[in-house]
Design a protein around this motif. Structure first.
Motif, short mmCIF file in Angstrom:
data_model
loop_
_atom_site.label_atom_id
_atom_site.label_comp_id
_atom_site.label_asym_id
_atom_site.label_seq_id
_atom_site.Cartn_x
_atom_site.Cartn_y
_atom_site.Cartn_z
N HIS A 103 43.50 -9.59 -51.05
CA HIS A 103 42.50 -9.02 -50.16
C HIS A 103 41.24 -9.84 -50.32
N PRO A 119 37.32 -3.29 -51.10
CA PRO A 119 37.22 -4.59 -50.43
C PRO A 119 36.36 -5.59 -51.21
N TYR A 133 47.34 -13.33 -42.29
CA TYR A 133 46.19 -12.87 -43.08
C TYR A 133 45.02 -12.73 -42.12
N SER A 138 41.55 1.08 -45.25
CA SER A 138 41.90 -0.31 -45.56
C SER A 138 42.29 -1.03 -44.28
N GLU A 182 45.10 -2.68 -43.78
CA GLU A 182 46.50 -2.38 -43.49
C GLU A 182 46.63 -1.03 -42.77
N ALA A 222 43.23 -8.88 -44.99
CA ALA A 222 44.49 -8.56 -45.66
C ALA A 222 45.63 -9.10 -44.82
#
Lengths: 195, 603
Positions: free
Chosen positions: A34, A61, B5, B136, B138, B171
């Motif tokens: 991440h 994050p 990504y 998040s 995702e 991500a």
């Protein structure tokens, strides 16, 4: 694996590309990655940080304070500004060439980076101080510092990736006519880092 | 399927495309802008209608129309844009939708690049519509697809509320790169459904209030409302959005403290919450901005007469303003859980004095034409009383020293109308309003009509750099390009102003200092509404072909530095230099230099 890398510098120095290369290399090694950029309002000349978090247990994050295994600073005062992200025993690689704030001519602070480097030398045992101009002399431009410094990090043993993963990432992520010079920058960095 | 990504906003865009979105629109605003940009870039065969609408209200209404015809629609904006769109959204909440309509309103805790710290979750409650709150990147990818499903299931617009740390985080996601837009059923006329009248509103209001508890019950089984813990826990953490990510970062897979993640703040998933809290005696609520979950929880517990101690913002356990951080959340949970707190010293105690890093405030770029426009007005008005009303965009930075040319800044387009208000309090002062080209189209035109109609005295300065610079150079009606990649007619700001009845509309190149000053003086001497269009491209769009150099005529007076504050110019002692890598050759400094010591060169 759980590994946090914070890259910091000033807008325009190429920290974002370096963070993308690290993230892509970690993915190549099968890791979960991440990352996040903090850029604020500044288009150019403002502080920029990239947080790269490798491992399945990273949820925030941004890297939590005192949790970065490695800080790669493109400018000495930016290393100091972000030092509270470093975990105990973590490593710092910093460029010693300072970039004065764009407001320096109006409000002279006398900032030259030396005080920052002295402070880092006193505080951080795992410190590598580089001079971007010297490091990049044979590469023709200090704009390759962003890739060369990754080589230094690898050579000094601070990066948990194989050299091959990083090189193949450069091959796939960088514009084709810049691949060779970036590979050269990286490998040169590795040699410097080993010393 | 393809693994990539991506940034959170790209994930939201790809999720909407995977859901078969037919129309995507919005107005740029940090941190939301990359969503529409991404869909436009990946819009194969132009199968999706993508547009930057003129403002958020227009976007919401375009989407409402398409949704009535059964199209799946995505509308994006930052949270303050939702204020602009709220007129349309509030009514649409009563009327309902046909095709799934998802409104992304990106919140900016901090605020990092916004005027307020408002919380979109409250807006959802106010509009009585569902809201999704991803924790998040995702999750955002999956959840935006669910949002379309729920929108169609309940025939209601739904809000989707990411925050900066989701929008701008990266991500890996796996998505179908061949996803196609849905078939659009077509508009079926039904005035009883689509024409809002008091009777319809009254009827639908009742339906909505009956429906919402049912949605809350539906959400109680929603896959992203998460529980981790074990029976018999007497402490629980309830969290949402980025707050959930921070709580999870600290708790990881611990089960001795329950972790309850709320992805659907409204309607509140009551059954899920009550079940997760069985046996719990104390709850710590972790969330950013408004104590939304906290208040909903207090209400739920009160209604059900359940005695559980609730800790959070009301009890001072966490702050009401500003962005949350992982370490602050860790500390809050550690205190709550009775964990040992690792107190590292900061900096290490033996380091002694820690030097303060220099401030690096945001400034107008070297060569930015806005600097020249502001400087020209400042020079032309140096012997007169004048007010300078600013607006939202890069040019807000005109407030910095040495320009100091922004006296007010409130919200999009407000400079134009505020200048009129200032005029009505003091007619002897010259009132200027500075507005960018994109902001002019978004919300400047009504203000101008207002000034002409009510006979105000003001000078409108349109800082026209032919782009929406601050948010990443999006096109707008004046640029001649749209998001479908088409070359279109440019709407002329000059023609609009003349059409509204402004007689004096001057267009000047701000980089020609004397001509600009002359235009300003001419306008200041004339009565009524006057306009100057300062036309010069944003310097970030082009590679400069020229640069300025300082010759040996320089006496080191530093007037250039003192007057215009260009970041490319610096001095050491008496030696003034121009950083060739930054200079664009705009020549403003050369026009300011009393010695004629600055010359332009080809790069």
């Amino acid at each position: 694996m759980s590994y946090n890398i914070l890259l910091c510098g000033v807008g325009g120095q190429g920290t974002v590309l370096a963070s993308k290369l690290l993230a892509a290399a970690a993915e190549k090694m099968g890791e979960t990655v991440h990352s996040a950029e903090t850029i604020g309002m500044a288009q150019r000349g403002g502080p920029v940080t990239s947080h790269v978090r490798i491992g399945k247990d990273a949820y925030s994050p941004l890297i939590p304070k005192k949790s970065a295994d490695l800080i790669i600073a493109f400018e000495p005062s930016e290393a100091v500004r972000n030092l509270d992200f470093l975990k105990e025993g973590g490593a710092v690689i910093t460029n010693e060439v300072c970039l004065k704030p764009v407001t320096e001519s109006l409000n002279p602070t006398g900032y030259d980076g030396k005080e920052m480097i002295e402070f880092l030398q006193k505080t951080i045992s795992n410190l590598v101080v580089l001079n971007a101009d010297t490091l990049c002399e044979e590469l023709g431009s200090s704009k390759f510092f962003n890739v060369a410094v990754l080589g230094v990090a690898k050579g000094a043993g601070f990066l948990p990736f194989s050299e091959e993963a990083l090189i193949s990432t450069i091959e796939t992520s960088v514009k084709s006519n810049f691949v060779e010079v970036n590979k050269k920058a990286f490998l040169h960095g590795v040699e410097v880092g080993k010393k | 399927m393809k693994k990539e990504y991506v940034m959170g906003n790209q994930a939201i865009a790809l999720g909407a495309m995977a859901a078969g979105v037919n129309l995507a629109c919005g107005y740029p605003g940090t941190p939301s802008s990359e969503i529409v940009d991404t869909i436009a870039k990946r819009n194969k065969d132009k199968a999706i209608h993508v547009e930057w609408s003129i403002n958020e209200k227009a976007a919401m209404e375009v989407a409402a129309g398409a949704s009535y015809a059964g199209a799946r629609c995505l509308v994006t904006m930052k949270m303050m844009g939702l204020n602009v769109a709220s007129d349309a959204l509030m009514s649409l909440a009563y009327v309902g939708v046909e095709g799934g309509l998802v409104v992304v309103s990106a919140d900016d805790p901090g605020p990092i690049s916004s005027q307020t710290e408002q919380d979109t979750r409250l807006f959802a409650k106010y509009c009585r519509i569902p809201v999704f709150d991803p924790s998040s990147v995702e999750e955002a990818y999956e959840m935006i697809q669910d949002a379309f499903e729920y929108s169609e299931k309940y025939k209601t617009p739904v809000l989707f509320r990411p925050t900066t740390r989701i929008d701008h985080a990266y991500a890996s996601i796996t998505y179908d790169e061949n996803a196609k837009p849905k078939e659009i059923p077509g508009f079926v006329k039904n005035s009883k459904r689509f024409v809002i009248f008091p009777r319809l509103s009254r009827m639908n209001h009742e339906m909505i209030e009956k429906r919402n508890p049912a949605i809350g019950d539906d959400f109680s089984d929603y896959r992203f409302n998460k529980y981790q813990g074990k029976e018999g826990n007497n402490k629980a953490v309830l969290a949402g959005g980025a707050g959930y990510a921070y709580a999870k970062e600290y708790l990881q897979d611990r089960t001795d403290i329950s972790l309850i993640g709320v992805a659907t703040p409204h309607p509140f998933p009551e059954r899920f919450i009550l079940k997760s809290l069985e046996g719990v005696e104390e709850v710590l609520v972790v969330e950013e901005l408004f104590p939304y979950l906290e208040e909903e929880l207090l209400k739920l517990l009160g209604t059900n007469q359940i005695k559980i101690k609730v800790l959070g913002k009301h009890t001072g356990n966490s702050p009401l303003a500003g962005e949350n951080t992982a370490e602050q959340t860790a500390r809050e949970i550690a205190l709550f859980a009775g964990d040992e707190i690792a107190e590292g010293s900061d900096p290490p105690a033996d380091a002694g004095y820690m030097p303060a890093p220099p401030m690096r405030p945001p400034v107008l770029c070297a060569g930015c034409p806005h600097r020249a426009s502001f400087y020209a007005v400042k020079q032309a008005m140096k012997d007169r009383k004048a007010n300078f009303s600013g607006d939202i965009g890069c040019y807000t930075l005109g407030n910095a020293m040495p320009l100091d040319m922004v006296d007010t800044c409130l919200c999009m387009g407000a400079g134009i109308t505020m200048a009129q208000g200032l005029h009505w309090t003091d007619s002897k002062t010259v009132n200027f309003a500075f507005v960018g080209d994109s902001t002019f189209f978004a919300s400047g035109m009504t203000g101008i009509a207002n000034a002409v109609y009510n006979e105000a005295d003001m000078i409108l300065c349109v800082l026209d750099n032919s782009t929406t610079a601050m948010t990443g150079h999006q096109p707008h009606p004046g640029t001649g390009m749209n998001m479908m990649g088409d070359v279109v007619n440019k709407i002329s700001i000059e023609m609009i102003l003349k059409g509204m009845g402004i007689e004096k509309v001057l267009t000047v190149d701000p980089l020609d200092l004397e001509a600009a000053k002359k235009a300003i003086t001419e306008c200041a001497d004339a009565p009524g509404v006057k306009a100057i269009i300062f036309k010069s491209s944003c310097v970030a769009l082009f590679k400069p072909v020229e640069k300025c150099v300082i010759t040996d005529k320089c006496i080191g007076c530093k007037k250039c530095i003192r007057e215009i504050g260009c970041p490319a110019i610096s001095a050491e002692g008496k030696k003034v230099t121009i950083d060739a890598s930054m200079c664009t050759g705009c020549t403003l400094c050369a026009q300011v230099c009393p010695m004629g010591a600055i010359e332009k060169e080809v790069r």
